[in-house]
Design a protein around this motif. Sequence first.
Motif, PDB file in Angstrom:
ATOM      1  N   ASP A 198       0.803  -1.230   0.000  1.00 63.87           N
ATOM      2  CA  ASP A 198       0.000   0.000   0.000  1.00 63.87           C
ATOM      3  C   ASP A 198       0.838   1.283   0.000  1.00 63.87           C
ATOM      4  N   PRO A 199       1.810   1.432   0.907  1.00 68.12           N
ATOM      5  CA  PRO A 199       2.582   2.697   0.900  1.00 68.12           C
ATOM      6  C   PRO A 199       3.410   2.913  -0.360  1.00 68.12           C
ATOM      7  N   VAL A 200       3.862   1.817  -0.985  1.00 66.77           N
ATOM      8  CA  VAL A 200       4.651   1.944  -2.221  1.00 66.77           C
ATOM      9  C   VAL A 200       3.804   2.554  -3.337  1.00 66.77           C
ATOM     10  N   ILE A 201       2.576   2.037  -3.508  1.00 61.82           N
ATOM     11  CA  ILE A 201       1.698   2.541  -4.579  1.00 61.82           C
ATOM     12  C   ILE A 201       1.177   3.937  -4.232  1.00 61.82           C
ATOM     13  N   LYS A 202       0.925   4.164  -2.970  1.00 60.16           N
ATOM     14  CA  LYS A 202       0.444   5.485  -2.540  1.00 60.16           C
ATOM     15  C   LYS A 202       1.490   6.564  -2.829  1.00 60.16           C
ATOM     16  N   LYS A 203       2.749   6.208  -2.648  1.00 60.33           N
ATOM     17  CA  LYS A 203       3.845   7.178  -2.827  1.00 60.33           C
ATOM     18  C   LYS A 203       3.989   7.637  -4.267  1.00 60.33           C
TER      19      LYS A 203
ATOM     20  N   ILE B 141      -9.061  -2.013  -5.929  1.00 57.19           N
ATOM     21  CA  ILE B 141      -7.972  -1.023  -5.996  1.00 57.19           C
ATOM     22  C   ILE B 141      -8.309   0.096  -6.978  1.00 57.19           C
ATOM     23  N   LEU B 142      -8.053   1.335  -6.553  1.00 58.94           N
ATOM     24  CA  LEU B 142      -8.203   2.493  -7.435  1.00 58.94           C
ATOM     25  C   LEU B 142      -6.964   3.371  -7.319  1.00 58.94           C
ATOM     26  N   VAL B 143      -6.402   3.732  -8.465  1.00 62.95           N
ATOM     27  CA  VAL B 143      -5.226   4.606  -8.508  1.00 62.95           C
ATOM     28  C   VAL B 143      -5.521   5.776  -9.442  1.00 62.95           C
ATOM     29  N   ILE B 144      -5.209   6.991  -8.984  1.00 64.51           N
ATOM     30  CA  ILE B 144      -5.324   8.193  -9.811  1.00 64.51           C
ATOM     31  C   ILE B 144      -3.942   8.838  -9.871  1.00 64.51           C
ATOM     32  N   CYS B 145      -3.512   9.228 -11.057  1.00 62.46           N
ATOM     33  CA  CYS B 145      -2.186   9.843 -11.192  1.00 62.46           C
ATOM     34  C   CYS B 145      -2.173  10.820 -12.371  1.00 62.46           C
TER      35      CYS B 145
END
Length: 471
Positions: free
Chosen positions: A224-229, A241-245
Amino acid sequence: MKKQQPIISKKELATKTFLSYFTNRKLQKIFKSRVLYKDNAGVDGVHAHDFDPKESFKIIRYKISAGTYHFAPYAEIQLPKGRGKPPRILALPTVRDQIVLSALKDYLHDAFPDSVNHKLPNSHIYELNKEILKVRLQKPPYAFMHTDISGFYDNIDREKLMNVVRTKIDIPEALKLIYQAIANPIVPRSSKRSQRLHYCTPKGVPQGLAISNILANIYMLKFDPVIKKVSKYYIRYVDDILVICSPQKNHKVQEKLYFEISKLGLKLNEEKTKKGEIGNDPFDFLGYKLKADGHISVRDASVHRKITSLIAKMSYADHKKEEFVKLHDNVDKKVYKKILVEDINEQITGVIGNNKRYGWLFYFSQMTDLTLLYRLDRITKKLCKRCLTFSEKMPNEIKSFVKAFREIHKLESGKDSLYIPNYDEWKIRKKIKFLRERGLLIEGKSYTEEEINKKMYKRLRQLESDVRDMS
């Protein structure tokens, strides 16, 4: 001179702390608040109301302390996931094992506080929407990726999981208990004792245990912290899972996501993976539908499930009316209509009980799509006009999705609402009358307050069926 207290080693103190979760007082509290109201029996066939706490607590404490506690095989429960999909397999422990697992969950929560998910899905949606509104009009548009982990619980590597657990826990009794709990087989009730070992699996964490969620989160502790970073916004709710970038980082973030998930021996579900642009493409998350224009609605399948439950409630009432009247010859026939009205209203408004909120609208309280709620009110009206029990007329007492939604937001702002039933405020006589009208109590039999509350709790659990499996 004062007698000098013996020095306790760090390991002895840790063991003492672990055993403190299994004191008689704590086991009694767990049994009364978390287990007693559940009605299913494990492989031993013992229900909570037949369970002997005093003798069992003694056995639990002794065996946990000696490191000799063993779980009975879990009974298999199959939950349908829809046409063409294999059912979800849940594990049902015996009553005694449920108590032990619940105490173990408390221990794990305190050992890994950062892995405890305190937020409900609608809280995540609230925060997600705030982030979307910040970046929705950015040019070039921000990218999103929504996916889930294939067979998440079934594919967790137990050795890797235990390695993470050992970073905070080094007590042999605790580690042995945790490993036994996740390696324990799930067996069909019809299986013979001699066949039960055939159901052991080399990997995975059984779903449905008190410790399942916390262990799954512990497994993802480094992920989790790796992807959040590396992303603008990241959220994982169980396997969803949801990722926005930013568009510049999109490719790099996705590569990182695939790489890190593979390190855990897991895979992303390509069929359920959706990629797009914030402000241009809608997407579903946790049962919600997040539209391109920033509005929040409800996923079509979730709406369909709610309509189906209303149809089923009225259809069942029409088909069972004569049978009910025969069995309850001392009940006025008008009561049957009153019961159906109350049951439909529960489906619309949800209810409060056991200091929790239950129901479809409570789950979807973060939607902004009032048009959908007006539509549901119109559909409810049409269904009522087809219902024979209502003489094909819409009863005035039927409540409204729109009003219930507004009342829920009143509750969230700290105000009271008389529109939504609160079982916790009902006197025991009112609960007895409520259950008796529905034929859920045997005439002439006396019930304890505990037994009455247990039956009320069972009704609350049924309201969750509309919002199960939202990912």
